[in-house]
Write an enzyme that holds these catalytic residues in place. Structure first.
Site, mmCIF file in Angstrom:
data_model
loop_
_atom_site.group_PDB
_atom_site.id
_atom_site.type_symbol
_atom_site.label_atom_id
_atom_site.label_comp_id
_atom_site.label_asym_id
_atom_site.label_seq_id
_atom_site.Cartn_x
_atom_site.Cartn_y
_atom_site.Cartn_z
ATOM 1 C CG HIS A 76 -18.124 -9.771 4.640
ATOM 2 N ND1 HIS A 76 -17.750 -9.250 3.439
ATOM 3 C CD2 HIS A 76 -18.711 -8.766 5.315
ATOM 4 C CE1 HIS A 76 -18.093 -7.965 3.380
ATOM 5 N NE2 HIS A 76 -18.670 -7.653 4.513
ATOM 6 C CE1 TYR A 205 -12.235 -12.062 -2.638
ATOM 7 C CE2 TYR A 205 -10.050 -11.871 -3.615
ATOM 8 C CZ TYR A 205 -10.864 -11.880 -2.508
ATOM 9 O OH TYR A 205 -10.318 -11.709 -1.254
ATOM 10 N N PRO A 297 -1.452 -10.651 -2.541
ATOM 11 C CG PRO A 297 -2.107 -8.492 -3.117
ATOM 12 C CD PRO A 297 -1.007 -9.479 -3.304
ATOM 13 C CE LYS A 301 -6.272 -16.793 3.489
ATOM 14 N NZ LYS A 301 -7.127 -17.294 4.523
ATOM 15 C CE1 TYR A 389 -10.969 -14.500 0.126
ATOM 16 C CE2 TYR A 389 -12.046 -14.347 2.266
ATOM 17 C CZ TYR A 389 -11.555 -13.742 1.118
ATOM 18 O OH TYR A 389 -11.640 -12.375 0.993
HETATM 19 P P1 FAD Z 1 4.619 -5.137 8.603
HETATM 20 O O1 FAD Z 1 3.209 -4.752 8.637
HETATM 21 O O2 FAD Z 1 5.418 -4.865 7.362
HETATM 22 O O3 FAD Z 1 5.322 -4.448 9.839
HETATM 23 C C1 FAD Z 1 6.723 -4.395 9.968
HETATM 24 C C2 FAD Z 1 7.084 -3.213 10.827
HETATM 25 O O4 FAD Z 1 8.481 -3.213 11.064
HETATM 26 C C3 FAD Z 1 6.755 -1.899 10.149
HETATM 27 O O5 FAD Z 1 5.979 -1.095 11.002
HETATM 28 C C4 FAD Z 1 8.126 -1.290 9.850
HETATM 29 O O6 FAD Z 1 8.100 0.123 9.892
HETATM 30 C C5 FAD Z 1 8.963 -1.901 10.953
HETATM 31 N N1 FAD Z 1 10.394 -1.969 10.629
HETATM 32 C C6 FAD Z 1 10.967 -2.327 9.463
HETATM 33 N N2 FAD Z 1 12.298 -2.246 9.546
HETATM 34 C C7 FAD Z 1 12.575 -1.829 10.803
HETATM 35 C C8 FAD Z 1 13.789 -1.528 11.492
HETATM 36 N N3 FAD Z 1 14.969 -1.642 10.888
HETATM 37 N N4 FAD Z 1 13.716 -1.111 12.775
HETATM 38 C C9 FAD Z 1 12.519 -1.001 13.414
HETATM 39 N N5 FAD Z 1 11.338 -1.249 12.786
HETATM 40 C C10 FAD Z 1 11.380 -1.656 11.516
HETATM 41 N N6 FAD Z 1 -2.291 -8.361 2.933
HETATM 42 C C11 FAD Z 1 -3.546 -8.695 2.691
HETATM 43 O O7 FAD Z 1 -3.984 -9.721 3.190
HETATM 44 N N7 FAD Z 1 -4.344 -7.863 1.910
HETATM 45 C C12 FAD Z 1 -3.872 -6.694 1.377
HETATM 46 O O8 FAD Z 1 -4.602 -5.973 0.712
HETATM 47 C C13 FAD Z 1 -2.551 -6.335 1.605
HETATM 48 N N8 FAD Z 1 -2.039 -5.196 1.097
HETATM 49 C C14 FAD Z 1 -0.724 -4.911 1.326
HETATM 50 C C15 FAD Z 1 -0.150 -3.769 0.787
HETATM 51 C C16 FAD Z 1 1.215 -3.488 0.974
HETATM 52 C C17 FAD Z 1 1.827 -2.237 0.385
HETATM 53 C C18 FAD Z 1 2.005 -4.376 1.741
HETATM 54 C C19 FAD Z 1 3.492 -4.110 1.955
HETATM 55 C C20 FAD Z 1 1.417 -5.500 2.300
HETATM 56 C C21 FAD Z 1 0.064 -5.780 2.094
HETATM 57 N N9 FAD Z 1 -0.525 -6.908 2.650
HETATM 58 C C22 FAD Z 1 -1.798 -7.214 2.409
HETATM 59 C C23 FAD Z 1 0.193 -7.802 3.506
HETATM 60 C C24 FAD Z 1 -0.053 -7.462 4.977
HETATM 61 O O9 FAD Z 1 -0.281 -6.087 5.127
HETATM 62 C C25 FAD Z 1 1.168 -7.938 5.720
HETATM 63 O O10 FAD Z 1 1.235 -9.346 5.573
HETATM 64 C C26 FAD Z 1 1.178 -7.554 7.190
HETATM 65 O O11 FAD Z 1 1.341 -6.154 7.312
HETATM 66 C C27 FAD Z 1 2.329 -8.271 7.889
HETATM 67 O O12 FAD Z 1 2.506 -7.738 9.164
HETATM 68 P P2 FAD Z 1 3.961 -7.679 9.795
HETATM 69 O O13 FAD Z 1 3.754 -7.104 11.154
HETATM 70 O O14 FAD Z 1 4.628 -8.989 9.643
HETATM 71 O O15 FAD Z 1 4.801 -6.696 8.882
HETATM 72 C C1 DHB Z 2 -8.625 -6.871 0.764
HETATM 73 C C2 DHB Z 2 -7.393 -7.230 0.312
HETATM 74 C C3 DHB Z 2 -7.207 -8.475 -0.225
HETATM 75 O O1 DHB Z 2 -6.003 -8.859 -0.661
HETATM 76 C C4 DHB Z 2 -8.240 -9.373 -0.351
HETATM 77 O O2 DHB Z 2 -8.033 -10.572 -0.914
HETATM 78 C C5 DHB Z 2 -9.473 -9.017 0.123
HETATM 79 C C6 DHB Z 2 -9.662 -7.761 0.680
HETATM 80 C C7 DHB Z 2 -8.820 -5.525 1.333
HETATM 81 O O3 DHB Z 2 -7.860 -4.758 1.375
HETATM 82 O O4 DHB Z 2 -9.935 -5.214 1.745
#
Ligand code: FAD
Ligand code: DHB
Length: 395
Positions: A76, A205, A297, A301, A389
């Site tokens: 994009h 957006y 979100p 980022k 962005y």
């Molecule tokens: P996570 O993806 O949270 O991974 C952490 C992992 O650790 C998980 O698999 C969990 O099961 C594991 N874990 C936790 N505790 C333990 C334990 N005690 N023992 C072993 N394993 C454990 N970001 C965007 O940019 N756009 C979005 O639309 C967006 N939507 C989101 C929706 C939700 C519901 C959430 C929670 C986050 C969203 N985010 C979004 C943020 C983005 O998904 C996260 O920033 C990203 O997943 C971070 O990755 P991570 O690996 O740090 O953490």
């Molecule tokens: C998506 C999520 C976001 O937070 C965003 O800013 C743009 C796209 C997505 O889930 O596709």
């Protein structure tokens, strides 16, 4: 699968941060083990982020995890902003010297990394729940976990907490050593996945008096949309028709553009939060990704910040094993936090500029609309949005 009793880097959490770190360490010849509390299906299907920055894509390519992303990811070159029934396009390459983003879901990034790790190591244990990490201030921190009903320990040179916001590793650091900064928001996102081709080529957006809406996508036939809703909203309290009607009115502009509805296959309400823990390291325990920081979100980022942390960390571990220097590990927290705070500001800015609440003052609404008008009329203001962005350089 059983694990060794000792590893160089023990990684808690098999989300994007933990999996990408493991892959990078493995390719650098550094042994590590990933312990993930949930099962594989759960981790692979958790619907979350959808936008990858160039730095994230480069890191996935460098570790051989981008074949499918390069085939199926959608490149994009811009986003559309809507307010006051009109629209304005932000052209990323023109405003940033050529940068762009990829639409490729977090679920797919995670599937690709898991498939590689299960065929080519290092060990990844699902349903291995970490209960505690001890000895952060010693040379041999220990991960305590339960796997297949048996309590086990894994002794490590370093432990990295990639276990998300609700993880346990952060609590291995004495509270007196951590500073936290937090902000909550008076609204949530109602996210849906729908089996219908997106009604747009680029993400939209939308600021509207009825609240924020975002039109994103997963593939050319699957749409991802979000609606701002009050905190505590029950996703099942909305009918499909209500959801599509509300989206339609929030995206409305003075043209014949129409949103095409379709069957909704998933729905969930996501609360929003800004949160930063400092420092991101104590002794031989380090935090990465959501374990250390959360952004709302808007602006996509979260996943990219998690990837940026582990890119910096993998380089630091590679230097340490190659030369014995801990300079990179010592600088890790400071290096990452600079980028984290920039992303915190951008995510807060996007959130507070685009969301509206029924009780907000006319003054606040005027500030939002004035800022959006400024972005539409000034290449400098648009470039500031575009640079943040599309993603700032990593490291
Ligand atoms: P996570 O993806 O949270 O991974 C952490 C992992 O650790 C998980 O698999 C969990 O099961 C594991 N874990 C936790 N505790 C333990 C334990 N005690 N023992 C072993 N394993 C454990 N970001 C965007 O940019 N756009 C979005 O639309 C967006 N939507 C989101 C929706 C939700 C519901 C959430 C929670 C986050 C969203 N985010 C979004 C943020 C983005 O998904 C996260 O920033 C990203 O997943 C971070 O990755 P991570 O690996 O740090 O953490
Ligand atoms: C998506 C999520 C976001 O937070 C965003 O800013 C743009 C796209 C997505 O889930 O596709």
């Amino acid at each position: 699968m059983t694990t060794p009793a000792h590893t160089t880097v023990g990684i808690v959490g098999g989300g994007p941060a933990g999996l990408l770190l493991a892959r990078q360490l493995h390719l650098a010849g550094i042994d590590c083990v990933v312990l993930e509390a949930r099962d594989r299906t759960y981790v692979e299907h958790r619907q979350r982020a959808g936008i990858l920055e160039q730095g994230t894509v480069d890191a996935l390519r460098a570790c051989g995890a981008a074949d499918r992303l390069d085939r199926e990811g959608l490149i994009h070159d811009g986003i559309e902003l809507r307010w006051n029934r009109r629209s304005h396009r932000i052209d990323f390459p023109a405003l940033t010297g050529g940068r762009r983003v990829w639409v490729y879901a977090q679920t797919e990034v995670v599937k690709d990394l898991i498939a590689l790790q299960l065929t080519d190591g290092p060990p990844l244990l699902f349903e291995a729940e970490v209960t505690a990490v001890t000895g952060a201030e010693t040379d041999r921190p220990v991960i305590h976990y339960t796997h297949e009903g048996i309590r086990r320990t894994l002794t490590c040179d370093y432990v990295v907490g990639c276990d998300g916001f609700h993880g346990v590793v952060r609590s291995a650091i004495p509270a007196t050593e951590l500073r936290t900064a937090e902000r909550t928001y008076p609204y949530s996102w109602f996210g849906i996945l729908a089996n219908v081709p997106p009604s747009c080529d680029e993400l939209i957006y939308a600021h509207s008096p009825r609240g924020f809406a975002l039109h994103s996508m997963r593939t050319p036939t699957v749409s991802r949309l979000y609606l701002q809703v009050p905190n505590g909203t029950d996703p099942d309290s909305w009918s499909d028709t209500q959801i599509w009607d509300e989206l339609q009115s929030r995206f409305a502009i003075d043209s014949d553009w129409k949103l095409t509805p379709g069957p909704i296959t998933q729905r969930a309400v996501l609360p929003m939060r800004s949160f930063v823990t400092e420092p991101m390291r104590y002794g031989r325990v380090l935090l990465a990704g959501d374990a250390a920081h959360i952004v709302p979100p808007t602006g996509a980022k979260g996943l990219n910040l998690a990837a940026a942390d582990v890119i910096v960390l993998a380089r630091a571990f590679a230097d340490w094993t190659a030369t014995g220097t801990t300079a990179g590990l010592d600088a890790y927290s400071g290096t990452c936090l600079k980028r984290v705070w920039r992303a915190e500001h951008f995510s807060w800015f996007m959130t507070t500029t685009l969301h509206t609440t029924p009780d907000q003052s006319a003054f606040d609404t005027h500030l939002q609309l004035s800022q959006l008008d400024r972005i539409a009329s000034s290449p400098h203001a648009a470039a500031e949005l575009a640079e943040n962005y599309a993603g700032l350089p990593v490291g």
